[in-house]
Design a protein around this motif. Structure first.
Motif, mmCIF file in Angstrom:
data_model
loop_
_atom_site.group_PDB
_atom_site.id
_atom_site.type_symbol
_atom_site.label_atom_id
_atom_site.label_comp_id
_atom_site.label_asym_id
_atom_site.label_seq_id
_atom_site.Cartn_x
_atom_site.Cartn_y
_atom_site.Cartn_z
ATOM 1 N N ILE A 42 52.071 79.982 37.827
ATOM 2 C CA ILE A 42 52.925 80.436 38.937
ATOM 3 C C ILE A 42 54.390 80.125 38.619
ATOM 4 O O ILE A 42 55.286 80.964 38.801
ATOM 5 C CB ILE A 42 52.490 79.763 40.260
ATOM 6 N N GLY A 238 46.280 91.020 48.047
ATOM 7 C CA GLY A 238 46.323 91.096 46.580
ATOM 8 C C GLY A 238 45.526 92.262 46.025
ATOM 9 O O GLY A 238 45.343 92.377 44.816
ATOM 10 N N GLY A 274 54.909 89.872 41.769
ATOM 11 C CA GLY A 274 53.963 88.765 41.937
ATOM 12 C C GLY A 274 54.512 87.663 42.816
ATOM 13 O O GLY A 274 53.818 87.148 43.706
ATOM 14 N N THR A 278 53.098 86.464 46.428
ATOM 15 C CA THR A 278 52.717 85.070 46.653
ATOM 16 C C THR A 278 53.415 84.520 47.890
ATOM 17 O O THR A 278 52.800 83.825 48.710
ATOM 18 C CB THR A 278 53.066 84.216 45.432
#
Lengths: 298, 366
Positions: A42, A238, A274, A278
């Protein structure tokens, strides 16, 4: 005398040290795993989202270009809103379909064995792969699909309905079917934990089913709703496969954009999406956890 | 004295509850096998029965949670057999209290007032009445507590207040003291009786404890295998159990098997003795209450009825002492000495004594 007291003092602290070290030992594999395969990636994604992307290469010169591209492009902003919209619709649909089913399994079915069997029935679709479950909707929803054939056979419609497949509707139908079980499970679990006597007590006090539902059953099942909503939200936000398979590329979710960008080696841009995804998921979970105090309820 | 006779004499206009041949089956198990019972207004009825006697099933049928296969339930003169529990207006206090776990003490008590389908009152009225009721059961000051933050005895009171605030004419209590410790149980016994008297409602209190049933009830109904064996004043039930099983449940009788002769004598382990009080029953049984048995030094003076037995142990109960003797046939016979009769005698363990009683004190079934 002094000796014994020292000995007992040592004996008193030793088990404690031991439990401490045992606790650390137990948590170490998990911590290492999560650090290597979750936290580090991450952080890496966050880092890469600031790299400089050229058509065929990427280099770590820091830049905000990918971020600027994302927030100024109509296509990507549309994808963001589509993702949020599909998420809300699917969340509402799974709740609408799932809550009554959970109510039936958790409250109305009196036999424990039968209610567990019904929960297992809900899981049966998971015995096949995800992709097959998604693709199975094509022969159902298509122009020449089962639903259109039945509708025409019974004279409900005269011509096949095209909107059933390769539309936002088919994506919502597919996702609801796939994820509704994650809503049913936690809610049915919470409902089955409600003491029958509590419901009977409410009846005895003169409340009809409506009042019992809104004042007793619903509040007591709320933790299950929140857990189910978290499961569904995380998975739907997602998502990319269902929309890819059932929308005919008409519905572009953030997940689909990541897949496309990665496919064309645009790592920096894929990282931006992404990170955005998140953050959205983090906000959604935080909001849902505000609804109930899960630590207290479970 | 048969059950139906006594029931009829009571079934006047003041009857609150009348059960008429209630039958309830669970698959093949018969829980209630024709229960007929009439309960008056403003009385405390205790329903005594061993576990599995159908006492909880009976309460659930009266409350409406279970539907009987046969028989009718009449409440305040109306047939309520087909009426839903939330429209019956019969209070139910659950053994495990069944409080609403997500609500405060006050909200638990106001729930039934605010959420009733019929006769709901405004939130202000409900709160005023709930506060008054909580004061009556001694819970003032705990209104805003969560029900997981109060003790077992306090939960019991909340359950009671929640039911009583609806002002039902009949309150069903399912082993209400079962979940409390002994100390609290004794105190709640008194309080339940006081509260009931103050409100003038009828309590139907189910219990498996014979002492609780006798102590609490203005009348006691003894239930066994889905049937009411006896229904009467505690003194009557205690002195004159109508069947062998009632005598067994009372746990106050030495019972001897034997045979009843046509001439009226009973032949038991103590030989053949006179039987002045005979109750018709399908089992020949000789019963003598613990406190009617006197203990003498062993002697052979033939003054029947008498039993020779060895002293084994004693149990101090505060207001009385129970002595345990073992006969030559290995049967335990108990003798109770009330403290009011003077200092309890002491016996030597292993020594032999003669147990004696008056024939007219015995109750004989056959």
């Amino acid at each position: 005398m002094t000796e014994t007291s020292t000995a007992s003092g040592a004996a008193g602290t030793l088990p404690r040290q031991k439990t401490d070290s045992t606790a650390w030992l137990l948590i170490t594999p998990g911590v290492i795993w999560m650090t290597l395969f979750l936290v580090a990636p991450i952080l890496m994604i966050l880092y890469v989202s600031f790299w400089t992307q050229t058509t065929f290469a990427i280099n770590p010169t820091p830049t905000l270009e990918s971020w600027r591209d994302f927030f100024t492009s109509q296509t990507y902003m549309n994808a963001l809103w589509t993702t949020v919209r599909i998420w809300l619709i699917v969340l509402a649909a799974t709740l609408l379909v799932g809550y009554p089913a959970a109510l039936f399994i958790g409250i109305f079915v009196r036999s424990r064995i039968l209610s567990i069997s019904l929960l297992i029935v809900c899981v049966i679709p998971f015995w096949t792969s995800f992709l097959i479950r998604v693709l199975a909707w094509r022969p159902m929803l298509g122009r020449e699909g089962a639903i259109n054939i039945l509708l025409q056979k019974f004279g409900i419609t005269s011509a096949p309905i095209d909107a059933l497949l390769f539309s936002e509707l088919s994506v919502v139908i597919g996702m609801t079917q796939i994820y509704v079980v994650f809503m049913v499970g936690p809610i049915a679990f919470m409902l089955s934990r409600i003491d029958r006597n509590v419901i009977e007590a409410a009846r005895d006090l003169g409340a009809g089913f409506g009042r019992i539902f809104t004042r007793i059953i619903l509040p007591l099942s709320l933790p299950g709703v929140v857990v189910g909503a978290i499961f569904v939200s995380v998975m739907v936000l997602g998502e990319f496969a269902t929309s890819a398979a059932l929308s005919g590329r008409q519905v572009n979710l953030l997940g689909n954009i990541i897949v496309t960008q990665v496919g064309s080696l645009k790592w920096a841009f894929a990282s931006v999406v992404g990170v955005v995804l998140t953050v959205i998921i983090g906000i959604v979970i935080a909001m849902l956890l505000r609804v109930v105090d899960l630590k207290r309820e479970l | 004295m048969s059950v139906s006779q006594e029931t009829e004499t009571r079934s006047g206009a003041d009857s609150v509850l009348r059960l008429d041949g209630i039958v309830k089956r669970y698959d093949d198990v018969v829980a209630l096998d024709g229960v007929t019972l009439t309960v008056s207004g403003n009385e405390y009825v205790s329903l005594l029965g061993p576990s599995g006697s159908g006492k909880t099933s009976l309460l659930r049928v009266i409350a409406g949670f279970e539907r009987p296969e046969a028989g009718r339930v009449h409440f305040r003169g109306a047939d309520v057999t087909d009426v839903s529990p939330h429209q019956r207006g019969i209070g139910f206090v659950f053994q495990n209290f069944a409080l609403f776990p997500h609500m405060s003490v006050l909200k638990n008590v106001t729930y039934g007032l605010v959420n009733a389908d019929e006769g709901a009152v405004s939130a202000e009225v409900a709160e005023r009445r709930a506060r008054a009721m909580l004061e009556m059961v001694g819970l003032s000051g705990l209104e805003s507590r969560g029900v997981d933050q109060i003790s077992g005895g306090q939960k019991q009171r909340v359950a009671l207040a929640r039911t009583l605030v609806k002002e039902p004419q009949l309150v069903l209590l399912d082993e209400p003291l079962g979940a409390l410790d002994a100390n609290l149980r004794a105190r709640m016994r008194n309080e339940l009786r006081t509260i009931r008297k103050e409100l003038g409602v009828t309590f139907l209190h189910v219990t498996g404890s014979e002492s609780e049933a006798l102590a609490m009830g203005d009348r006691v109904a003894v239930l066994d295998r889905g049937r009411v064996l006896q229904f009467g004043a505690p003194g009557t039930v205690y002195d004159a159990p109508s069947t062998p099983n009632v005598a067994r449940f009372l746990n106050r009788y030495n019972l001897f098997a034997g045979s009843l002769h046509p001439d009226g004598g009973f032949e038991g382990p103590f030989g053949k003795v006179a039987a002045p009080r005979v109750q018709p029953a399908d089992e020949a049984l000789y019963g003598i209450r613990y406190d009617r048995v006197t203990v003498e030094p062993e002697n052979t003076a033939a003054d029947a009825p008498a039993l020779h037995a060895t002293f084994r142990a004693s149990e101090y109960l505060g207001s009385s002492v129970i002595y345990f003797f073992e006969t030559d046939a290995g049967k335990i016979v108990e003798s109770e000495h009330h403290m009011s009769l003077g200092t309890p005698p002491e016996y030597r363990a292993g020594a032999r004594y003669t147990l004696r009683w008056k024939p007219e004190h015995a109750i004989v079934f056959g």
